[in-house]
Write a protein that holds these residues in place. Structure first.
Motif: not given
Length: 174
Positions: A55-61, A66-67
């Motif tokens: 949750m603390g990563s750029w891919p998650f954000i 996008l979702i």
């Protein structure tokens, strides 16, 4: 003056005991492999770390953004049947659930990391104390060496003076 006398002068008994303890502690830790130093994590701790890392990563954000963007666009444009019209109550509920479950995982991971950081800071403090005591000992040993050199110089100067006097007396007697 023996070599241990400056140590006794500079360091008290408690300092010498602490230095001895730190030296022994260093020797013990040198023999440990990194795997032995790492704590055994429980499944809950591993999950908490993984959730916090994800949750603390750029891919998650980026993926979550996008979702959310697709969710809002599909519900506003009515391209697909509006399953969550404008105030986006269902989206709010989903995000609230996500936050409600993510926060404790992140807190658990941070608390564990805080314990690790505290232990590392304590170890750093011990290392700094040991370094300070070792430097103090080195200063004392250097001072002792300077004193010995000065003593030997004085002795040599006195012997040279005696030799000069002897040579002067010898010349005067000739």
């Amino acid at each position: 003056m023996t070599e241990t006398e400056p140590e006794k002068r500079a360091l008290g008994d408690s300092d010498r005991k602490l230095l001895s303890h730190l030296r022994i502690h260093r020797r013990k830790n040198r023999d440990l492999k990194p795997a032995k130093l790492a704590p055994n994590l429980t499944p809950g701790q591993r999950i908490a770390d993984q959730v916090a890392a994800t949750m603390g990563s750029w891919p998650f954000i980026i993926i979550q953004t996008l979702i959310l963007f697709v969710w809002v666009v599909l519900n506003v444009t009515a391209y697909v049947q509006r399953w969550d019209p404008y105030p986006f109550i269902l989206l709010n509920l989903a995000l609230s659930f996500q936050a409600a479950y993510a926060a404790p995982f992140i807190m658990m991971s941070q608390n564990r990391q805080q314990d690790i950081d505290r232990r590392d800071a304590e170890n750093d403090y011990k290392i700094n104390i040991k370094a300070e005591l070792e430097i103090e000992l080195l200063h004392e040993k250097m001072e002792l060496l300077h004193q010995k050199i000065d003593f030997l110089r004085e002795k040599e100067v006195l012997s040279l003076i005696e030799e000069v006097r002897r040579l002067c007396d010898q010349r005067a007697g000739k």
